[in-house]
Motif scaffolding. Structure first.
Motif, short mmCIF file in Angstrom:
data_model
loop_
_atom_site.label_atom_id
_atom_site.label_comp_id
_atom_site.label_asym_id
_atom_site.label_seq_id
_atom_site.Cartn_x
_atom_site.Cartn_y
_atom_site.Cartn_z
N ASN A 58 -37.10 9.13 -10.97
CA ASN A 58 -38.05 10.18 -10.60
C ASN A 58 -37.83 10.50 -9.13
OD1 ASN A 58 -40.31 11.71 -9.80
ND2 ASN A 58 -41.52 10.87 -11.47
N GLU A 114 -39.09 12.95 -7.44
CA GLU A 114 -40.29 13.45 -6.77
C GLU A 114 -41.04 12.29 -6.12
OE1 GLU A 114 -42.86 16.20 -8.77
OE2 GLU A 114 -41.26 16.80 -10.11
N THR A 115 -41.21 11.21 -6.88
CA THR A 115 -41.95 10.05 -6.36
C THR A 115 -41.02 9.03 -5.73
OG1 THR A 115 -41.80 8.94 -8.51
CG2 THR A 115 -43.73 10.35 -8.12
N ASN A 131 -39.05 7.03 -7.29
CA ASN A 131 -39.21 5.82 -8.08
C ASN A 131 -38.01 5.71 -9.02
OD1 ASN A 131 -40.15 4.35 -10.65
ND2 ASN A 131 -41.79 3.87 -9.20
#
Length: 224
Positions: free
Chosen positions: A134, A136-137, A139
């Motif tokens: 991910n 965006e995060t 992660n």
């Protein structure tokens, strides 16, 4: 995550109107009234979306579109009074992600902007076999284990994943990862980054299943 949006429009009143119409706590707006201003801002910031007028005081927006698309994957919506079919085709073939002619509905512009930003979100999340990434995060997981990636490794992984199944040439990776400093980067830097990424993601980095070397050309994230 804040979405940075650059509006390149020489009509200040229209520019402000667009910002008011798109007002959202998740958006951060910047504006430029000339190509020179826009290039300067793009050299200092990474944007998720650019709303670009074609007819600008110091040049043609199509030329700026080609320049920005050669440097990044930012989404670009052309906003222009040029409504001939050939103008639209030229814009889209030059790399524009959408094309809106003036006069236009602010509601339609808002919908088109939201569509492009949703596409970005889908490009930033990947679940492949045992991996979950991910962007965006920030992660990144292999199985249930978190994987710590440097900024360079994140850029490299993102480029490979968004082109998975295709070979990304070494020079393209270098220019996209290191941006303006690419001409000063030793090609060995890319090889080192690839090795580090393999060490973190592959079960056996000496026999990689995912990050493949395409000898004499570049690298590819294999589709299995």
């Amino acid at each position: 995550m804040l979405q940075k949006i650059l509006i390149v429009e020489d009509d200040a009143a229209l520019c402000n109107g667009i910002i008011l119409a798109l007002n959202n706590d998740n958006y951060l707006f910047m504006s430029a009234h000339t190509i020179a201003e826009a290039e300067n801002l793009c050299n200092q910031n990474n944007y998720q979306l650019i709303i670009l007028d074609i007819n600008l005081p110091d040049g043609n927006g199509i030329d700026f579109l080609k320049w920005i698309k050669s440097r990044s994957d930012v989404k670009v919506i052309l906003l222009t009074a040029n409504d001939m079919e050939i103008d639209i085709v030229t814009g889209l073939e030059s790399g524009a992600d959408d094309y809106i002619t003036k006069p236009f509905s602010l509601m339609i512009l808002r919908a088109r902007v939201n569509t492009q930003l949703r596409k970005i979100q889908s490009q930033n999340k990947f679940v492949i076999d045992d991996f979950s990434f991910n962007f965006e995060t920030m992660n990144y997981k292999k199985g249930n284990s978190l994987v710590e990636l440097s900024k360079t490794e994140q850029k490299l992984l993102w480029l490979l994943l968004n082109n998975r199944g295709n070979t990304v040439p070494r020079q393209v990776l270098i220019s996209r990862i290191w941006d303006d400093s690419a001409e000063y980067v030793d090609e060995n830097s890319l090889s080192v980054s690839i090795k580090r990424l393999r060490d973190k993601l592959e079960d056996n980095s000496s026999k990689p299943e995912y990050i493949k070397t395409i000898y004499g050309i570049g690298y590819s994230w294999a589709v299995r």
